[in-house]
Design a protein around this motif. Structure first.
Motif, mmCIF file in Angstrom:
data_model
loop_
_atom_site.group_PDB
_atom_site.id
_atom_site.type_symbol
_atom_site.label_atom_id
_atom_site.label_comp_id
_atom_site.label_asym_id
_atom_site.label_seq_id
_atom_site.Cartn_x
_atom_site.Cartn_y
_atom_site.Cartn_z
ATOM 1 N N GLY A 364 0.815 -1.208 0.000
ATOM 2 C CA GLY A 364 0.000 0.000 0.000
ATOM 3 C C GLY A 364 0.848 1.257 0.000
ATOM 4 N N GLY A 365 1.948 1.226 0.772
ATOM 5 C CA GLY A 365 2.835 2.381 0.810
ATOM 6 C C GLY A 365 3.479 2.652 -0.527
ATOM 7 N N ASP A 366 3.911 1.584 -1.216
ATOM 8 C CA ASP A 366 4.537 1.768 -2.525
ATOM 9 C C ASP A 366 3.528 2.250 -3.556
ATOM 10 O OD1 ASP A 366 7.100 1.233 -1.832
ATOM 11 O OD2 ASP A 366 7.186 -0.797 -2.627
ATOM 12 N N ARG A 367 2.278 1.817 -3.453
ATOM 13 C CA ARG A 367 1.260 2.318 -4.387
ATOM 14 C C ARG A 367 1.074 3.825 -4.229
ATOM 15 N NH1 ARG A 367 -1.470 -2.579 -3.112
ATOM 16 N NH2 ARG A 367 -2.871 -1.500 -1.634
ATOM 17 N N VAL A 368 1.121 4.292 -2.989
ATOM 18 C CA VAL A 368 1.022 5.739 -2.740
ATOM 19 C C VAL A 368 2.232 6.453 -3.345
ATOM 20 C CG1 VAL A 368 1.036 7.520 -0.962
ATOM 21 C CG2 VAL A 368 -0.391 5.484 -0.677
ATOM 22 N N ARG A 369 3.431 5.883 -3.146
ATOM 23 C CA ARG A 369 4.658 6.506 -3.689
ATOM 24 C C ARG A 369 4.642 6.503 -5.209
ATOM 25 N NH1 ARG A 369 6.484 2.872 0.347
ATOM 26 N NH2 ARG A 369 6.899 3.976 2.311
ATOM 27 N N ILE A 384 11.823 9.841 -4.060
ATOM 28 C CA ILE A 384 10.795 8.802 -4.021
ATOM 29 C C ILE A 384 11.387 7.458 -4.416
ATOM 30 C CG2 ILE A 384 8.627 8.018 -5.059
ATOM 31 C CD1 ILE A 384 7.812 10.944 -5.283
ATOM 32 N N ALA A 385 12.242 7.451 -5.438
ATOM 33 C CA ALA A 385 12.873 6.201 -5.867
ATOM 34 C C ALA A 385 13.659 5.572 -4.723
ATOM 35 C CB ALA A 385 13.786 6.452 -7.066
ATOM 36 N N GLY A 386 14.253 6.403 -3.863
ATOM 37 C CA GLY A 386 15.003 5.889 -2.727
ATOM 38 C C GLY A 386 14.124 5.424 -1.581
ATOM 39 N N GLN A 387 12.880 5.896 -1.536
ATOM 40 C CA GLN A 387 11.963 5.523 -0.460
ATOM 41 C C GLN A 387 11.167 4.258 -0.759
ATOM 42 O OE1 GLN A 387 9.505 8.994 -0.076
ATOM 43 N NE2 GLN A 387 11.223 10.345 0.434
ATOM 44 N N VAL A 388 11.107 3.868 -2.032
ATOM 45 C CA VAL A 388 10.290 2.708 -2.421
ATOM 46 C C VAL A 388 10.825 1.442 -1.766
ATOM 47 C CG1 VAL A 388 9.708 1.237 -4.390
ATOM 48 C CG2 VAL A 388 9.508 3.714 -4.595
ATOM 49 N N GLU A 389 9.906 0.616 -1.253
ATOM 50 C CA GLU A 389 10.299 -0.607 -0.565
ATOM 51 C C GLU A 389 10.647 -1.737 -1.531
ATOM 52 O OE1 GLU A 389 6.829 -1.408 1.678
ATOM 53 O OE2 GLU A 389 7.052 0.333 3.009
ATOM 54 N N PRO A 391 12.283 -3.515 -4.493
ATOM 55 C CA PRO A 391 13.450 -3.220 -5.340
ATOM 56 C C PRO A 391 13.117 -3.187 -6.829
ATOM 57 C CG PRO A 391 13.589 -5.428 -4.397
ATOM 58 C CD PRO A 391 12.473 -4.746 -3.706
ATOM 59 N N LEU A 392 12.087 -3.931 -7.272
ATOM 60 C CA LEU A 392 11.691 -3.883 -8.682
ATOM 61 C C LEU A 392 11.166 -2.495 -9.038
ATOM 62 C CD1 LEU A 392 9.800 -7.278 -9.219
ATOM 63 C CD2 LEU A 392 12.165 -6.713 -9.782
ATOM 64 N N ILE A 393 10.309 -1.958 -8.178
ATOM 65 C CA ILE A 393 9.743 -0.636 -8.427
ATOM 66 C C ILE A 393 10.821 0.431 -8.336
ATOM 67 C CG2 ILE A 393 8.043 1.049 -7.630
ATOM 68 C CD1 ILE A 393 6.413 -1.314 -6.550
ATOM 69 N N SER A 394 11.744 0.270 -7.400
ATOM 70 C CA SER A 394 12.843 1.225 -7.277
ATOM 71 C C SER A 394 13.699 1.227 -8.540
ATOM 72 C CB SER A 394 13.700 0.876 -6.057
ATOM 73 O OG SER A 394 14.803 1.751 -5.947
ATOM 74 N N THR A 395 13.969 0.024 -9.069
ATOM 75 C CA THR A 395 14.746 -0.086 -10.302
ATOM 76 C C THR A 395 14.055 0.627 -11.453
ATOM 77 O OG1 THR A 395 15.738 -2.184 -9.642
ATOM 78 C CG2 THR A 395 15.681 -1.714 -12.003
ATOM 79 N N LEU A 396 12.742 0.398 -11.587
ATOM 80 C CA LEU A 396 11.994 1.026 -12.668
ATOM 81 C C LEU A 396 11.953 2.542 -12.501
ATOM 82 C CD1 LEU A 396 9.048 -1.523 -12.947
ATOM 83 C CD2 LEU A 396 10.874 -1.153 -14.623
ATOM 84 N N ALA A 397 11.822 3.008 -11.259
ATOM 85 C CA ALA A 397 11.799 4.452 -11.014
ATOM 86 C C ALA A 397 13.118 5.098 -11.418
ATOM 87 C CB ALA A 397 11.495 4.718 -9.542
ATOM 88 N N ARG A 398 14.210 4.471 -11.035
ATOM 89 C CA ARG A 398 15.531 5.026 -11.381
ATOM 90 C C ARG A 398 15.761 4.977 -12.886
ATOM 91 N NH1 ARG A 398 18.600 5.574 -6.685
ATOM 92 N NH2 ARG A 398 17.671 4.571 -4.843
ATOM 93 N N ARG A 399 15.254 3.916 -13.525
ATOM 94 C CA ARG A 399 15.441 3.830 -14.974
ATOM 95 C C ARG A 399 14.654 4.925 -15.680
ATOM 96 N NH1 ARG A 399 14.549 -1.801 -18.132
ATOM 97 N NH2 ARG A 399 12.333 -1.262 -18.023
#
Length: 409
Positions: A364-369, A384-389, A391-399
């Motif tokens: 739920g937290g990652d959906r909000v982010r 936000i990319a650094g706050q995502v729990e 790692p797949l979503i964090s990777t996509l955000a950074r990309r």
């Protein structure tokens, strides 16, 4: 023959098509997306058409470019939006048009997967087309069903071998649609819409039956409550039908069901182990068939079975006995469900983020982010990319940041 009722509620339809860099639904990208929204009578209400430029890490297929007539210069045209900008427009448009039935041509096997992947890779909810009241349909499946259950309503061309051809361009042409610029997204949408209107008007019973099968809830209820029904499918451009009864469900995936073909005697299979039932599922011909409740299966009443359905060779009394044997044996049904679960061995997680789209759901937290990611300035998206729990979503955000604003890295 098809005793069907009209749906109680009406819903708009969104006909759509994509043109892509190739056919790999994990690693290719959408280059053009077009859609037409209609009411329940298929009268056009709105349309949408957008293109984008090539992602820096995607290599397009030369064959795909020849088919779609997209030039290398177009791929790198800076006047076109980026892939991320295009998907933002697509998401916002489809969200505004919801709830609706999203429908394409061969979309359940291709376009839908490319759209889900694009939404996933740009931090949008990938299941937009079948959640929050939305449903999915596919005109190629409507054409399959019509050719079998109302053949006078549609003309299906054949090739030199006499096999039916269910490709969009020749099928549309055979049914008096002559203004088709094939493999251009909006043109393909218009051809698809033409075929849908033909089927809705000329084969309304088939249309209604297939329209109800767009939701997993209806399919599961029908399969569970109907002792015997007709299941049809196209294999190698030929339609096949079976009289079947429910015989199992995957213990973890509620849309994955198994049905027993009543041409076979269930007494020969009741005592089989799970591993032996896996072999039966993979056998040919198949006494036990898998059925995807979320893929608009062609399911019709028992009395609609085409004359060449093999189970019709069995007497009605014996078919009734076989049905009762299967339905009254919960142990057998449980083992069939377990066989579905172990049928395909689970592989190690892919090292490629694109192939992990179905690995799970964000918290739920990652959906909000993820939602906030699209609402703030690019320099704030790094935080936000650094706050995502996940790692797949964090990777996509950074990309995404790397592609859109590499200066921030």
């Amino acid at each position: 023959v098809l005793k069907t009722a009209s749906p109680e509620a009406t819903m708009s339809y969104v006909f759509y098509d994509v043109e892509t860099t190739g056919t790999n639904t994990f690693f290719d990208q959408i280059l053009q997306f077009a859609a037409i929204r209609t009411d329940d009578t298929l009268k056009e209400l709105d349309r949408f058409n957008v293109r984008c430029r090539l992602l820096p890490h995607v290599i397009p297929s030369p064959r795909a470019l020849l088919v779609t007539k997209v030039t290398p210069a177009t791929l790198t045209d800076t006047n076109l939006p980026s892939h991320y900008e295009m998907i933002r427009k697509i998401h916002d448009t489809l969200h505004a048009w919801s709830p609706a039935t999203f429908i394409g041509f061969n979309s359940l096997k291709f376009d839908e997967n490319l759209l889900r992947q694009a939404l996933f890779q740009t931090l949008h909810p990938p299941y937009l087309t079948n959640t929050n009241g939305n449903a999915r349909s596919d005109v190629i499946r409507l054409a399959h069903a019509t050719s079998l259950y109302s053949p006078e309503a549609i003309t299906v061309p054949t090739n030199r071998s006499g096999r039916q051809v269910f490709q969009l361009a020749p099928l549309a042409a055979a049914n008096k649609y002559s203004h088709h610029d094939a493999h251009e997204a909006l043109a393909d949408v218009l051809a698809t819409l033409h075929l849908a209107r033909l089927i809705q008007n000329s084969a309304p019973d088939v249309w209604q039956a297939m329209d109800r099968a767009t939701t997993k809830t209806f399919v599961k209820a029908f399969v569970s409550d109907t002792n015997v029904f007709t299941l049809s499918e196209s294999y190698f451009s030929r339609m096949h039908s079976w009289l079947v009864t429910l015989c199992g469900q995957h213990p973890e995936r509620d849309a994955e069901l198994a049905v027993f073909d009543l041409f076979f005697n269930p007494d020969d299979y009741l005592s089989l182990t799970i591993s032996e039932l896996v072999e039966v599922l993979n056998a040919s011909p198949k006494p036990i068939r898998s059925l995807a409740a979320n893929q608009q299966p062609i399911i019709m009443p028992e009395n609609a079975a085409p004359s060449r359905t093999r189970a019709l060779e069995i007497s009605p009394a014996e078919r009734l006995r076989r049905t009762k044997v299967v339905r009254d044996n919960p142990d057998f049904q449980e083992r069939v469900g377990q066989a579905l679960a172990v049928r395909f061995t689970r592989e190690e997680p892919s090292p490629h983020v694109e192939q992990r789209i179905y690995d799970g759901f964000p918290s739920g937290g990652d959906r909000v982010r993820m939602k906030k990611f699209h609402q703030v300035r690019w320099d704030e998206r790094m935080d936000i990319a650094g706050q995502v729990e996940d790692p797949l979503i964090s990777t996509l955000a950074r990309r995404l940041i790397c592609i859109e604003r590499p200066d921030l890295l």
